[in-house]
Write an enzyme that holds these catalytic residues in place. Structure first.
Site, short mmCIF file in Angstrom:
data_model
loop_
_atom_site.label_atom_id
_atom_site.label_comp_id
_atom_site.label_asym_id
_atom_site.label_seq_id
_atom_site.Cartn_x
_atom_site.Cartn_y
_atom_site.Cartn_z
N ASP A 1 0.86 -1.17 0.00
CA ASP A 1 0.00 0.00 0.00
C ASP A 1 0.91 1.23 0.00
OD1 ASP A 1 -1.68 2.20 0.99
OD2 ASP A 1 -3.16 0.65 1.45
N ILE A 2 0.67 2.19 -0.88
CA ILE A 2 1.55 3.36 -0.95
C ILE A 2 1.23 4.40 0.14
CG2 ILE A 2 2.18 3.09 -3.37
CD1 ILE A 2 0.16 5.40 -3.96
N HIS B 1 -6.59 -5.81 2.71
CA HIS B 1 -5.45 -5.17 3.36
C HIS B 1 -4.87 -6.17 4.36
CE1 HIS B 1 -6.27 -0.88 2.26
NE2 HIS B 1 -7.50 -1.37 2.11
N HIS C 1 -10.20 -5.96 -2.91
CA HIS C 1 -8.86 -6.08 -2.33
C HIS C 1 -8.94 -6.31 -0.83
CE1 HIS C 1 -9.80 -1.75 -2.24
NE2 HIS C 1 -8.97 -1.62 -1.23
#
Length: 130
Positions: free
Chosen positions: A28-29, A94, A92
């Site tokens: 994750d950016i 996390h 998605h």
């Protein structure tokens, strides 16, 4: 093609942690912890629970392998899993290393990491996944 599909196809750069023919995992950016990783299906589907049962099961097994690698790379009590999915219309998961439940709070300040730090984190996860 949505942004996550472009990432999985290599059209947009990412910090790859793991991949298979059906799934892709990348950092994750805007991480809330070092090692915060996203797992996506390569197939475009907006909502995780719209996935076929077998595909969803395969994705969870893939995510488990990534979580095991994250835990080795960043020793923690557990790797938390969250499904939010409102910010990007692509299913998605996390995966976030946790010492406490508050580590999985998305209201926590986002870490500011350099390109080099992201590369090192992704490499560490990849090496721990082999």
């Amino acid at each position: 093609m949505d942004i996550f599909s472009k990432i999985a196809a290599g059209e947009i750069p990412s910090y790859k942690c793991a991949e298979s023919d059906k799934f892709y995992a990348f950092l994750d950016i805007n991480p809330i912890q070092k090692g915060h990783t996203l797992v996506i299906p390569r197939r475009e589907v907006d909502y995780l629970f719209d996935m076929e049962d077998d595909e969803l099961g395969e994705m969870i097994v893939f995510a488990k392998k990534v979580a095991v690698a994250i835990k080795k790379a960043f020793p923690c009590r557990k790797v938390g899993m969250a499904v939010l999915g409102l910010e990007v219309a692509h299913a998605h998961i996390h995966l976030v290393p946790m010492q406490s439940e508050s580590d999985l709070s998305f209201s926590n300040p986002k870490l500011k990491l350099s390109d080099e730090e992201f590369k090192e984190i992704a490499e560490k996860i990849r090496q721990c996944g082999n």
